[in-house]
Scaffold this motif. Structure first.
Motif, mmCIF file in Angstrom:
data_model
loop_
_atom_site.group_PDB
_atom_site.id
_atom_site.type_symbol
_atom_site.label_atom_id
_atom_site.label_comp_id
_atom_site.label_asym_id
_atom_site.label_seq_id
_atom_site.Cartn_x
_atom_site.Cartn_y
_atom_site.Cartn_z
ATOM 1 N N GLY A 180 0.814 -1.209 0.000
ATOM 2 C CA GLY A 180 0.000 0.000 0.000
ATOM 3 C C GLY A 180 0.849 1.261 0.000
ATOM 4 O O GLY A 180 0.545 2.219 -0.730
ATOM 5 N N THR A 181 1.889 1.272 0.795
ATOM 6 C CA THR A 181 2.767 2.446 0.830
ATOM 7 C C THR A 181 3.481 2.629 -0.492
ATOM 8 O O THR A 181 3.663 3.761 -0.967
ATOM 9 C CB THR A 181 3.799 2.287 1.962
ATOM 10 O OG1 THR A 181 3.125 2.028 3.191
ATOM 11 C CG2 THR A 181 4.621 3.556 2.102
ATOM 12 N N LEU A 182 3.909 1.529 -1.102
ATOM 13 C CA LEU A 182 4.580 1.621 -2.402
ATOM 14 C C LEU A 182 3.667 2.238 -3.450
ATOM 15 O O LEU A 182 4.079 3.157 -4.195
ATOM 16 C CB LEU A 182 5.017 0.224 -2.850
ATOM 17 C CG LEU A 182 5.521 0.111 -4.298
ATOM 18 C CD1 LEU A 182 6.766 0.954 -4.511
ATOM 19 C CD2 LEU A 182 5.787 -1.342 -4.669
ATOM 20 N N GLY B 66 6.659 7.679 -9.840
ATOM 21 C CA GLY B 66 7.579 6.615 -10.201
ATOM 22 C C GLY B 66 7.037 5.625 -11.203
ATOM 23 O O GLY B 66 7.808 4.902 -11.831
ATOM 24 N N ALA B 67 5.722 5.562 -11.360
ATOM 25 C CA ALA B 67 5.122 4.625 -12.323
ATOM 26 C C ALA B 67 4.373 5.341 -13.430
ATOM 27 O O ALA B 67 3.595 4.714 -14.161
ATOM 28 C CB ALA B 67 4.185 3.666 -11.593
ATOM 29 N N PRO C 228 8.529 -2.112 -9.774
ATOM 30 C CA PRO C 228 8.707 -1.747 -8.364
ATOM 31 C C PRO C 228 8.095 -2.753 -7.393
ATOM 32 O O PRO C 228 8.623 -2.962 -6.302
ATOM 33 C CB PRO C 228 8.019 -0.377 -8.259
ATOM 34 C CG PRO C 228 7.108 -0.292 -9.424
ATOM 35 C CD PRO C 228 7.753 -1.091 -10.504
ATOM 36 N N ILE C 229 6.979 -3.387 -7.794
ATOM 37 C CA ILE C 229 6.379 -4.381 -6.897
ATOM 38 C C ILE C 229 7.303 -5.596 -6.746
ATOM 39 O O ILE C 229 7.496 -6.114 -5.638
ATOM 40 C CB ILE C 229 4.991 -4.801 -7.410
ATOM 41 C CG1 ILE C 229 4.001 -3.635 -7.279
ATOM 42 C CG2 ILE C 229 4.474 -6.028 -6.656
ATOM 43 C CD1 ILE C 229 2.640 -3.908 -7.889
ATOM 44 N N SER C 230 7.871 -6.049 -7.856
ATOM 45 C CA SER C 230 8.780 -7.201 -7.774
ATOM 46 C C SER C 230 10.034 -6.847 -6.980
ATOM 47 O O SER C 230 10.560 -7.671 -6.220
ATOM 48 C CB SER C 230 9.163 -7.688 -9.174
ATOM 49 O OG SER C 230 9.861 -6.680 -9.896
ATOM 50 N N LYS C 231 10.536 -5.610 -7.120
ATOM 51 C CA LYS C 231 11.685 -5.184 -6.326
ATOM 52 C C LYS C 231 11.342 -5.148 -4.839
ATOM 53 O O LYS C 231 12.161 -5.513 -3.987
ATOM 54 C CB LYS C 231 12.158 -3.801 -6.783
ATOM 55 C CG LYS C 231 12.997 -3.815 -8.048
ATOM 56 C CD LYS C 231 13.551 -2.420 -8.331
ATOM 57 C CE LYS C 231 14.455 -2.430 -9.550
ATOM 58 N NZ LYS C 231 15.023 -1.085 -9.835
ATOM 59 N N LEU C 232 10.129 -4.721 -4.525
ATOM 60 C CA LEU C 232 9.701 -4.710 -3.128
ATOM 61 C C LEU C 232 9.685 -6.129 -2.560
ATOM 62 O O LEU C 232 10.149 -6.371 -1.438
ATOM 63 C CB LEU C 232 8.309 -4.085 -3.028
ATOM 64 C CG LEU C 232 7.640 -4.157 -1.649
ATOM 65 C CD1 LEU C 232 8.433 -3.348 -0.631
ATOM 66 C CD2 LEU C 232 6.200 -3.658 -1.727
ATOM 67 N N ALA D 42 10.842 3.022 0.714
ATOM 68 C CA ALA D 42 12.156 2.806 0.118
ATOM 69 C C ALA D 42 12.032 2.340 -1.334
ATOM 70 O O ALA D 42 12.772 2.789 -2.213
ATOM 71 C CB ALA D 42 12.945 1.786 0.937
ATOM 72 N N ALA D 43 11.097 1.417 -1.585
ATOM 73 C CA ALA D 43 10.894 0.945 -2.952
ATOM 74 C C ALA D 43 10.376 2.056 -3.857
ATOM 75 O O ALA D 43 10.750 2.147 -5.038
ATOM 76 C CB ALA D 43 9.930 -0.238 -2.948
ATOM 77 N N ALA D 44 9.508 2.924 -3.327
ATOM 78 C CA ALA D 44 9.016 4.052 -4.122
ATOM 79 C C ALA D 44 10.130 5.051 -4.407
ATOM 80 O O ALA D 44 10.205 5.625 -5.508
ATOM 81 C CB ALA D 44 7.863 4.732 -3.381
ATOM 82 N N LEU D 45 11.010 5.283 -3.432
ATOM 83 C CA LEU D 45 12.141 6.190 -3.642
ATOM 84 C C LEU D 45 13.044 5.705 -4.771
ATOM 85 O O LEU D 45 13.603 6.514 -5.532
ATOM 86 C CB LEU D 45 12.955 6.320 -2.352
ATOM 87 C CG LEU D 45 12.397 7.246 -1.283
ATOM 88 C CD1 LEU D 45 13.153 7.070 0.024
ATOM 89 C CD2 LEU D 45 12.484 8.698 -1.734
ATOM 90 N N ALA D 46 13.205 4.390 -4.890
ATOM 91 C CA ALA D 46 14.071 3.838 -5.931
ATOM 92 C C ALA D 46 13.546 4.124 -7.323
ATOM 93 O O ALA D 46 14.315 4.111 -8.297
ATOM 94 C CB ALA D 46 14.229 2.335 -5.736
ATOM 95 N N ARG D 47 12.246 4.432 -7.451
ATOM 96 C CA ARG D 47 11.655 4.720 -8.756
ATOM 97 C C ARG D 47 11.333 6.189 -8.941
ATOM 98 O O ARG D 47 10.761 6.573 -9.963
ATOM 99 C CB ARG D 47 10.365 3.895 -8.920
ATOM 100 C CG ARG D 47 10.557 2.403 -8.915
ATOM 101 C CD ARG D 47 11.325 1.934 -10.127
ATOM 102 N NE ARG D 47 10.610 2.240 -11.368
ATOM 103 C CZ ARG D 47 11.123 2.090 -12.584
ATOM 104 N NH1 ARG D 47 12.368 1.661 -12.718
ATOM 105 N NH2 ARG D 47 10.416 2.370 -13.656
ATOM 106 N N THR D 48 11.668 7.020 -7.949
ATOM 107 C CA THR D 48 11.351 8.450 -8.014
ATOM 108 C C THR D 48 12.594 9.234 -8.407
ATOM 109 O O THR D 48 13.697 8.961 -7.915
ATOM 110 C CB THR D 48 10.838 8.945 -6.651
ATOM 111 O OG1 THR D 48 9.710 8.140 -6.256
ATOM 112 C CG2 THR D 48 10.417 10.403 -6.731
#
Length: 657
Positions: free
Chosen positions: A19-21, A30-31, A48-52, A319-325
């Motif tokens: 949910g946070t992602l 990011g998406a 990003p979901i698979s990375k999470l 953290a996962a969202a930051l990686a795509r932002t």
């Protein structure tokens, strides 16, 4: 703990993270679909979901393995249950890494997924011929290997190597994320890896603790919880420091905190602070209450653990969202510069000011790994000394001083001006090398850290292994007995110099940050083994007689001097496409700088050897004095019976003659 809680704990973690992602992706963009070459919504969200899932599953694997190695009894069901958690998590890690590799390929090349040979060939080429593809292929293969080993291995010693393999599996993907601008590449990579590793220990350890709860009796839960709490405290400190360094590289200014990336950073900081409060509550309140009122699980215990897992999921999702932002500070590479200098092309940063004595001690190039190693080295050593004094035992003050000095010198060699210049000048590299491999070990060995640890750390009696038990296992192992032999240690110390500088290893350690870190670890350990084998105070399997130690040292000094002279007299650059192409305009050629480095290896390197020789002579003298006193006391007790027997033997021989 009810079965429903065991199911709810992972579910809450994953749902909170997911949910946070999704919220972070929506806020940070990011998406969002790019203007050109959109790979599709499935890829944009699937990546990003698979990375999470990779992050969460890897955390479950690492946390379970670390807990099994340092907190659990291998003869009890708790140990087998933890390895089941590790195996299951590693299986999810394998599948998620494979999916991430596929989604990364689709995202980079903006291709739809197809079932044909051409698509398969392109995917195979991406996974085997590109750095990004190789990273995810390595992660997938390592996770698969850990899955099989976690099922098959039950020996705790072998399991430590499985845990090391799992930690290695985290490395390739972390080198491919947001790494800052090229000039900050090394610092960003180190901070990101430390952040991921210790967050995995923290999160995975708690998840494992929840799942194995039913195998722990009343008192056992408190014991394991205390050990996990110590690991979690260490992880919290490292995660906080590494997160701060990462944010500083990518945000840099206060104004950038109000960008989407900066706001997500603030959200992660809030989650981290909340987790710190949970940890403090766990150490100060929950464990004490469990000790006072042991029994069945209480609602407050379950609620606290589930809330902590939920916030861990929030932090993981951010953290996962930051990686795509997109970061507010652009990641500038040498190709982006209009007229890059040779140094910027090679290293990603401009040449520093010309080196001088002041710059060596006022400029810094921070390496977070060794900064934390030096800091924790001092903190834990002083803690051990204070624990000894608290129970009335003495510890020589000079050992503490020498250890602290050694750690400060290590910090300077890995973070100070010499570390900054070592990337640009061979002479500075040699100063760093000689300091790490020869000067630092003299101070650290004199501090007798193993002896202090064995005396200060409480011995465990529950069948598990802590730091003390692992040290005892190492000290009494055949492997250590071979390495601790002065002849073997001297051979490793001497010949590794020649092998390192006259093979491609030198290029790997100079041009690659991972290679540089491995170089520091190698020469620090080899130097420590060599010095410890000659003048060490810590326990060792065997000690050679003092005369042989001197002979070994003199032979090592000769070979080391020959190495320095070989570089001094050499007329060809060892790394011409690096040190010979930096573009220095100081009037000193690269070959002259290299020859100066050879002089440093010869002259500076002999100073520690001279100190070691003096210490050997001093220890030899003290040993003789102790032996003389022992014999005098023996003579006083038995009326010098040994001397009388010897004289009688001589008299009998004289009569027969």
């Amino acid at each position: 703990m009810p079965r429903t809680v065991k199911i709810a704990a992972p579910a809450i973690l994953v749902l909170a993270a997911l949910g946070t992602l999704l919220a972070g992706l929506a806020y940070g963009g990011g998406a969002d679909a790019p203007l050109l070459l959109d790979p599709g919504a499935v890829t944009r969200y699937g990546l990003p979901i698979s990375k999470l899932l990779v992050n969460l599953a890897a955390a479950g694997t690492v946390g379970a393995l670390v807990l099994a190695c340092f907190a659990l009894n291998s003869a009890k069901p708790e140990y087998d249950r933890a390895l089941d958690v590790a195996a299951a998590s590693a299986a999810v890690w394998t599948v998620a890494s494979g999916a991430t590799g596929l989604y990364t390929f689709l995202s980079v090349f903006s291709l739809p997924f197809r079932f044909d040979s051409e698509f398969g060939e392109q995917l195979a080429n991406f996974l085997t011929a590109t750095e990004l593809g190789q990273a995810w292929l390595t992660s997938t293969l390592v996770a698969a290997a850990v899955t099989a080993l976690a099922f098959a291995v039950r020996n705790q010693t072998v399991l430590a190597f499985v845990a090391a393999l799992a930690l290695y599996g985290l490395l390739p993907p972390t080198l491919q994320g947001h790494r800052g601008g090229t000039a900050d590449h090394d610092a960003a990579s180190t901070s990101l890896y430390l952040h991921v590793v210790f967050a995995a220990v923290w999160l995975g350890g708690l998840l494992t603790l929840v799942i194995i709860r039913s195998t722990l009796d009343r008192g056992r839960l408190v014991t394991v919880l205390l050990r996990y709490s110590s690991l979690a405290l260490l992880a919290f400190i490292v995660v906080a420091v590494s997160g701060y360094v990462s944010a500083l590289i990518r945000v840099q200014t206060i104004d950038n905190l109000w960008t989407p990336y900066g706001v997500l950073v603030i959200a992660k900081v809030v989650a981290l602070v909340a987790l710190g409060l949970f940890g403090a509550m766990q150490r100060r309140w929950m464990i004490g209450r469990l000790q006072r009122t042991p029994g069945s699980d209480k609602p407050w215990f379950t609620a606290l653990v589930l809330a902590e897992l939920a916030f861990m999921g929030i932090a993981s999702g951010v953290a996962a969202a930051l990686a795509r932002t997109a970061t507010p500070v652009a990641e500038v590479t040498a190709e982006d510069l209009a007229d890059p200098t040779p140094a910027e092309i090679l290293t990603g940063r401009e040449l520093p000011p010309p080196p001088d004595f002041v710059n060596y001690f006022t400029l810094f190039n921070v390496d977070l790994l060794w900064l934390l190693a030096a800091a924790f080295g001092i903190i834990f050593y002083v803690w051990g000394v204070l624990r000894l004094r608290a129970r009335g035992d003495k510890w020589p003050i000079y050992r503490t001083v020498l250890w602290v000095v050694g750690m400060l010198v290590l910090f300077w060699a890995t973070n100070g001006g010499v570390n900054l210049y070592s990337k640009f000048l061979f002479s500075s590299h040699m100063i760093s090398h000689m300091t790490i491999g020869m000067i630092v070990p003299v101070f650290l060995v004199a501090g007798a850290p193993i002896t202090l640890a064995l005396r200060a750390i409480h011995k465990r009696d529950d069948g598990s292994r802590g730091i003390r038990e692992w040290l005892m296992l190492l000290v009494h192992s055949r492997f250590f007995a071979v390495l601790a032999n002065p002849i073997v240690a001297a051979a490793l110390f001497t010949f590794s110099l020649w092998i390192f500088y006259y093979t491609p290893l030198f290029s790997f350690a100079t041009t690659n940050h991972v290679g540089h870190e491995l170089m520091v670890v190698h020469f620090l350990l080899v130097g420590y083994l060599f010095v410890s084998s000659l003048i060490g105070i810590d326990p060792a399997p065997s000690r050679l007689p003092y005369p042989i130690r001197l002979v070994v040292l003199l032979a090592t000094m000769a070979l080391h001097a020959f190495f320095g002279l070989a570089i001094m007299s050499g007329t060809g650059l060892l790394l011409a496409n690096w040190y010979g192409a930096m573009g220095w305009d100081t009037g000193v050629s690269a070959i002259a700088d290299q020859q100066a480095g050879g002089g440093i290896a010869w002259s500076v390197g002999e100073i520690p050897n001279l100190i070691i020789a003096l210490v050997i002579v001093y220890q030899w003298s003290r040993s003789d004095k102790r032996e003389t006193k022992r014999r005098d006391r023996q003579a006083d007790r038995d009326g010098d019976a040994e001397l009388k027997a010897y004289n009688e033997m001589l008299a009998e021989r004289a009569k027969r003659g």
